[in-house]
Design an enzyme around this catalytic site. Structure first.
Site: not given
Ligand code: BGC
Length: 768
Positions: A286
Site C-alpha cells: 500500500d
Molecule cells: C489506500 C489504498 C489505495 C492507495 C492508492 C492508500 O492510501 O490505503 O486503498 O489503493 O492509497 O491510492
C-alpha cells in the site's frame, strides 16, 4: 510423415505443459520474459518494482517532470491515479521510446466503485445482494477505465469490518465472510472478464491483505491482533475467494499481524497467499507501506525494504525503499538476486498478460475515451443499481412511497449538494455532473408536485469538523447564517408542506480512509433539526446518507420513515427519487449490523454463544453476558431491510432429517408476497453447527437468493447443502494445532428467513 512428427512433438509439448499446470500461452510468455530479463541490468529490474506517485504530471509537460527522468532511466514500473488518455499516452511514450528496453508502464487507479459513472460505495453495493449487478458495476467500471488509459484497478477491497467507527468500512462489503466472498468473486470477474485479450478489461488488485478491517478501536492504520482460527474462518475467505477467481494482484495492508506488519509478513504473503492458496500474480505494497515500517519500529529503510522483498512484496508503492536500498542489501547479503528476479518477472508477466508488450497504447484509444465513458446506458445502469442498494429501515404507516402530488419540503445539508453524492474514493468522478436529491426529485416528481427546499442546518456545528469532512472537493458549502435562522427557515417551509423529506446524515468524507469516528450518531445539530421537523406534526421521511452503520436508536424510535441511501454514486439523486416515489420498490438488505450505541461495538450477527449467554428476548440477568445499560440487540440486524410490500415465509421443508457422508440436503421454503406491491426479497440461509471441536458461531450465512415476487405470488426457494457448506478451519484434533478445513458430524440447525434475526428453523443430524 514430417507432419505427423510435428504434430506428435506439438502434442507432447502441450501435454507436458499441461502436466505442470502450464498452457502454451504460459510457455510463450516465459520465453519472452526470459529473453527480456537477460537484457536487463540490476537497476532496470529494480525499476520494474517501483510504483511512484504521479503527482507532478500535467498534460503537455510530462517530459519535464521528475518522473519523466526516472521513466527514461528505466526506474519506474508503473504509475497510478493519472486521469485521461492524453496524459497517459504521453507518459507511456516516454517509457517505450526513451527508456533503453522500452518496457511499457502499468497504469493503476483507485477505480473503487465506478469510474466517471459512479456506482454506490461498496458497502451500499453489497446491500443489493445481487451478484449480477455487482459484476455489472465492475464490468462498466472496467470498460470506462480501460477506455481512458487505465489497465489496473486497486479494487476490490474485501476487508471484513465489524467496527463502524472505522471509516473504511464504507469501502468494503460489510461483516460477513460468505457474502463478502461472493462479492469479491463477482468484482474480480467484472473487472477482468475471462482474459485480458479484449482490451476493455483491467487487472484487479485485492486489498488490503490482510485483516485491515480489524484495526483496534476502529482507528485507521491501528494494530490488529487475532487468532488464526478467526483469521481463517471469518476474515480470510473473501481474499481467498478473489484469488480463486483469478485476481491478478494483491495489495498488502498497513496493519501488523502477529507483530509483523503485513508488508513484511512472510507467513502471510508467501506461506498463506502463495503456498496455501496458489496465488500466481504480483503483490504491491500500500501507499508508502514499506517506509511506514520504520514508524512501526522494525528497522531503518534498508532493513524494512529487504524484509518486504524477502516476505514476498513485488512492487513498492510510492516510497522507493526497494529502489534506493536494495543494491546495498545485495552487497551485504540481506537480499538476493533471486528475490529481485522473481518480483521483476511477476511485474513483467502482468504487463504481458495485459497485452502491453504487443501494444503499449492498447488502453489509450481516444475514440473509446469519448464514446464509452459516462454514457447514457452506463448512467442508467448506475441509477438502477443505486436504487437496489438502498435499505428501507422503517416505514411506519406506509408514509412511503410518496404521492406524486402536493407539496414536498426537501430539507437538510445534503438536499441540494452534488459533490457528496458519489461518496468516498471517487477519483475519476466529475462532481458537477452528479445528480443531487433536489435534481432527482424535480426530475421524477412530475408537474403535480411542488418542491420547496431549505438547508435546515449545517453538517455539523463545528466548522473545523465540517472542513475535515468535506475534503477532496466535496464541500458542503457551509451556510454562514446563525443556526437558529437556518433552522427557522426550514421549519417554516415544513409547516407549509404535506410531507417533509429530510436529507441528513454524514458527508461523503466522514467515511473512507483516515475518517474514523468515535461517535457514530448523526451530528447533534442535524438531530436538532430532525426534532424540530417532527414537532411540526408533518410526516417526516429521513433520507439517510452514511458510509457506515450509524447508531440510530433515537431515530428508529421517533422518525416514521427511514430510507438509508449510503452514497449512491453519480446518479444517486435520481435513484433516491425513484424509490421515494415508488417507481422502484426498495429491496436492499444490510450487510452490517446497526448497533444501538457505540459501546456495543463490535456487534455482529455471527458471534459465539459464550458460556453465559443471555436467554433470547431478555435484557439483563446478573452473571450473564450483557450490559447494565443497553440490551444485546442491534437496532437493525444483519440482512435486514424492508420493502413497500410484505413477504410471508412458510416452514422449512427438508429432503432428509438425517444424512450421511457426502449426501446432499435440500431445504426449501415458500415465500409469498402478501402485500400490495410487486417486490424483490433476499431469502437467506443460515446454518448453526450445534456442537463442534471448537466453539462455533450461533449462525453463519451459507446461501441467499434474491427473488422477484408479484403481488399475491408465492415461490418456493430451494437451497442445496453439501458437507462442503459445513466445513471450517480448526485443529480438528486435540493433539494437533495445525488448522485443517473439514466438517464434523453432529446436529445442525438450518435457518431461512428475510434477515439474520427472523428465521424459520429446522434441525438435522449429519454423520460421516
Ligand atoms: C489506500 C489504498 C489505495 C492507495 C492508492 C492508500 O492510501 O490505503 O486503498 O489503493 O492509497 O491510492
Amino acid at each position: 510423415m514430417k507432419l505427423l512428427l510435428r504434430l506428435t512433438i506439438a502434442y507432447l509439448l502441450i501435454f507436458s505443459l499441461h502436466a505442470e499446470g502450464q498452457t502454451p500461452g504460459d510457455a510463450k510468455m516465459k520465453s519472452f520474459i526470459d529473453a527480456l530479463m537477460k537484457k536487463m541490468t540490476l537497476d532496470e529490474k529494480l525499476g520494474q518494482l517501483n510504483l511512484p506517485g504521479a503527482g507532478d504530471i500535467v498534460t503537455g509537460q510530462a517530459s519535464n517532470s521528475d518522473i519523466a527522468k526516472k521513466i527514461e532511466q528505466g526506474k519506474v514500473g508503473g504509475l497510478f491515479n493519472i486521469k485521461s488518455v492524453a496524459k497517459i499516452k504521453e507518459v507511456q511514450k516516454l517509457a517505450v521510446e526513451k527508456s533503453r528496453l522500452k518496457i511499457p508502464l502499468l497504469f493503476g487507479m483507485d477505480v473503487i466503485h465506478g469510474y466517471e459513472t459512479v456506482f454506490p460505495i461498496p458497502l451500499g453495493l453489497s446491500c443489493t445482494w445481487d451478484m449480477q449487478l455487482v459484476e455489472k458495476s465492475a464490468r462498466i467500471a472496467a470498460i470506462e477505465a480501460s477506455a481512458d488509459g487505465i489497465n489496473w484497478t486497486f479494487s476490490p477491497m474485501v476487508d471484513i469490518a465489524r467496527d463502524p467507527r472505522w471509516g473504511r468500512i464504507a469501502e468494503g462489503s460489510g461483516e460477513d465472510a460468505y457474502l463478502g466472498s461472493q462479492i469479491a468473486k463477482a468484482m474480480v470477474k467484472g473487472y477482468q472478464g475471462n482474459d485480458f485479450s479484449k482490451g476493455n478489461t483491467i487487472m484487479s488488485c485485492v486489498k488490503h491483505y490482510a485483516l485491515y478491517g480489524a484495526s483496534e478501536a476502529g482507528r485507521d492504520y491501528n494494530t490488529t491482533d487475532m487468532s488464526r482460527v478467526r483469521m481463517y474462518n471469518e476474515y480470510f475467505p473473501p481474499y481467498k475467494a478473489a484469488v480463486d477467481a483469478g485476481a491478478g494482484s494483491v495489495m498488502a495492508s498497513f496493519n501488523e499481524i502477529d507483530g509483523v506488519p503485513a508488508t513484511a509478513n512472510k507467513w502471510l504473503l508467501t506461506d498463506v497467499l502463495r503456498k496455501q492458496w496458489g496465488f500466481k500474480g504480483f503483490i504491491v505494497t500500500d501507499y508508502t507501506g514499506i517506509n511506514e515500517m520504520e514508524a512501526h519500529g522494525i528497522g531503518d529503510l534498508q532493513t524494512v525494504s529487504a524484509r518486504a522483498l524477502m516476505a514476498g512484496i513485488d512492487m513498492d508503492m510510492v516510497g522507493e525503499g526497494i529502489l534506493t536500498t536494495t543494491k546495498k542489501s545485495l552487497q551485504e547479503g540481506k537480499s538476493t538476486l533471486q528475490q529481485i528476479d522473481k518480483a521483476c518477472r511477476r511485474i513483467l508477466e502482468a504487463k504481458y498478460k495485459l497485452g502491453l508488450f504487443d501494444d503499449p497504447y492498447r488502453y489509450c484509444d481516444e475514440k473509446r475515451a469519448t464514446s464509452e465513458v459516462f454514457t447514457d446506458a452506463n448512467r442508467k445502469a448506475a441509477r438502477e443499481i443505486a436504487a437496489q442498494s438502498f435499505v428501507l429501515l422503517k416505514n411506519k404507516g406506509n408514509i412511503l412511497p410518496l404521492k406524486k402530488s402536493g407539496t414536498i419540503a426537501l430539507i437538510g445539508p445534503l438536499a441540494d449538494n452534488r459533490e457528496n453524492m458519489p461518496g468516498t474514493w471517487s477519483v475519476a468522478a466529475n462532481f458537477s455532473k452528479a445528480i443531487s436529491v433536489l435534481d432527482g426529485l424535480k426530475e421524477v416528481a412530475g408537474s403535480n408536485v411542488k418542491i420547496v427546499t431549505a438547508r435546515g442546518s449545517n453538517l455539523d456545528q463545528d466548522s473545523l469538523f465540517e472542513e475535515r469532512a468535506g475534503m477532496f472537493g466535496k464541500s458542503l458549502h457551509r451556510d454562514k447564517r446563525p443556526a437558529d435562522v437556518i433552522l427557522k427557515e426550514a421549519v417554516d417551509i415544513a409547516n407549509q408542506s404535506d410531507v417533509v423529506v429530510a436529507a441528513l446524515g454524514e458527508s461523503a468524507e466522514m467515511t473512507g480512509e483516515a475518517s474514523s469516528r468515535s461517535d457514530i450518531e448523526i451530528p447533534a445539530i442535524q438531530k436538532d433539526l430532525l426534532k424540530a421537523l417532527l414537532k411540526t406534526g408533518k410526516p417526516v421521511v429521513l433520507v439517510l446518507f452514511t458510509g457506515r452503520p450509524l447508531a440510530l436508536k433515537w431515530e428508529n424510535d421517533n422518525v416514521p420513515a427511514i430510507l438509508n441511501v449510503w452514497f449512491g454514486g453519480s446518479e444517486a439523486g435520481s435513484a433516491i427519487a425513484d424509490v421515494l416515489f415508488g417507481d422502484v420498490n426498495p429491496s436492499g438488505k444490510l450487510s452490517t449490523t446497526f448497533p444501538q450505541n457505540v459501546g456495543q461495538v463490535p456487534l455482529y450477527y455471527n458471534h459465539k454463544n459464550t458460556g453465559r449467554p443471555l436467554p433470547e428476548g431478555q435484557w439483563f440477568q446478573k452473571f450473564r453476558s450483557n450490559y447494565l445499560d443497553v440490551s444485546n440487540d442491534p437496532v437493525y440486524p444483519f440482512g435486514y431491510g424492508l420493502s413497500y410490500t410484505t413477504f410471508t415465509y412458510g416452514d422449512i421443508k427438508l429432503s432428509n432429517a438425517s444424512l450421511k457422508g457426502n449426501q446432499k440436503l435440500t431445504a426449501s421454503i415458500t415465500v409469498t408476497n402478501s402485500g400490495n406491491t410487486d417486490g424483490k426479497e433476499v431469502v437467506q440461509l443460515y446454518i448453526h453447527d450445534v456442537v463442534g471441536s471448537i466453539t462455533r458461531p450461533v449462525k453463519e450465512l451459507k446461501g441467499f437468493q434474491k427473488i422477484d415476487l408479484k403481488t399475491g405470488e408465492s415461490k418456493t426457494v430451494t437451497f442445496t447443502i453439501s458437507p462442503d457448506d459445513l466445513k471450517f478451519y480448526a485443529p480438528h484434533s486435540v493433539n494437533d494445532y495445525d488448522l485443517k478445513y473439514d466438517w464434523e458430524p453432529g446436529d445442525f440447525e438450518i435457518m431461512i428467513g428475510g434477515n439474520s434475526r427472523d428465521v424459520k428453523i429446522a434441525k438435522i443430524n449429519w454423520t460421516k
